[in-house]
Design an enzyme around this catalytic site. Sequence first.
Site, PDB file in Angstrom:
ATOM      1  N   HIS A   1       0.816  -1.222   0.000  1.00 41.43           N
ATOM      2  CA  HIS A   1       0.000   0.000   0.000  1.00 41.43           C
ATOM      3  C   HIS A   1       0.843   1.264   0.000  1.00 41.43           C
ATOM      4  CE1 HIS A   1      -3.797   1.822  -0.083  1.00 41.43           C
ATOM      5  NE2 HIS A   1      -4.436   1.047   0.770  1.00 41.43           N
TER       6      HIS A   1
ATOM      7  N   ASP B   1      -2.043   1.969  -4.885  1.00 43.16           N
ATOM      8  CA  ASP B   1      -3.318   2.364  -4.290  1.00 43.16           C
ATOM      9  C   ASP B   1      -4.385   1.315  -4.579  1.00 43.16           C
ATOM     10  OD1 ASP B   1      -2.177   4.738  -3.393  1.00 43.16           O
ATOM     11  OD2 ASP B   1      -2.694   5.813  -5.243  1.00 43.16           O
TER      12      ASP B   1
END
Length: 450
Positions: free
Chosen positions: A421, A425
């Site tokens: 992450h 995204d």
Amino acid sequence: MARYEFKLPDIGEGIAEAEIVAWHVKVGDMVAEDQQIADMMTDKATVEMESPVAGKVVQVAGNVGDQIPIGSVLVVFETEGEVEAEEAPLADGMSDVAEEMIPTEDVQPVERRSSEDRRAAEEDRRTEDRGGEDRRVGEWRAREAPAEAGAPPAAERAQAAAAQAPKILASPAVRQRARDLGIDLAQVKYSGDRIRHADLDAFLLYQGGAVARGPAPRRMDEDVKVVGLRRRIAENLQEAKRRIPHFTYVDEVDVTALEQTRAMMNMDKGDNPKLTMLPFLISGMCRVLVDYPQINATFDDDAGVIHRSGAVHMGMATQTEHGLAVPVIRNAEGRDVWNLAREILRLAEATRTGKATRDELSGSTITISSLGPMGGIVSTPVINRPEVAIIAVNKVKEMPVVVDGELEIRKMMNLSLSCDHRVVDGWDAASFIQDLKKLLENPLRLLSMR
């Protein structure tokens, strides 16, 4: 007599130490020149060390699992004459999988048998099992027979009964299952030419109460030292989970048309290997990754640099006898499905037999993991650091699906994508899977794209 110190040579660029994963000699052994003496592991690759001299082993550096610095003494030999002190060259062959690990205190040479030897030994064992089963049946019948005056000794009666008893025909698998269940095959009724699993099922169903059933078998407690490849796996995955904030996106794909296309191509494959689902998935991923360079990337978080790779070096999670390894399909984007199928088979075989090279086990930019029919419904794969994404393939399952308002039976498969992450995204991950899904659900488009 002279002493010769064999020092651990440089076995890889930038390597400071190596782990002992197997000893093939012990103190007191006489060894010949070029005889294999130890297996040393560094970064998933195992190097076979060979003796540079002939002589007697008088000292070894440590036990299995110990880390030995490059340049330190690994083995001390006692030789007949003077030998110049020099570093031994690398032994031929590297492997991803460590050989059997044996503590130094009780080291014995590792016996290597060919596949033909193993098959012959297994056949001998099965023959012994069949003979032992027949002998046990004869002995049981002899014990049940009433004693008569002047009868021969019990051993002779048992042998005579065994010779006269009808031979019980059953496959080794059926015999093994009967032994595990405590079933005497002589008590099992069967209608065909031999006892089958269905006959055992019927026996258990209708007469199973007569079978002596004790508690479930229990294994002895044991402590297993984490060394070699298993330790590398543990360290890498622990570091990946500690440093990478994972998230996983899952979506289902209708692979009905793709399965039909695969079946048709396999009917006319010629000399090519049989196509599985994996080459199609890799081909589709390569085509979609062109638009998602942030997913085909590695992240050096110490330096704060993301490297987006132009080529797709596809890591292929492969299960071996000693644990999980990740051989790499180089430049996968330039291969068609037939070429991918051949490379998948070659790398998988090399990895499982310990013949994969260091280069074939490093340098991946993204990884795919598949358990085939055991793939489950959904999974949350752990990223192969320093990559930033890994995709897991779940099993194909027939399900009722609404298509244009009508209920149809379709072949469905879930894809699970785990991402870093910090780099990827959620929108990017979802968009990537949706674009991949469109290709997989339209195999003609997948195969026609260049």
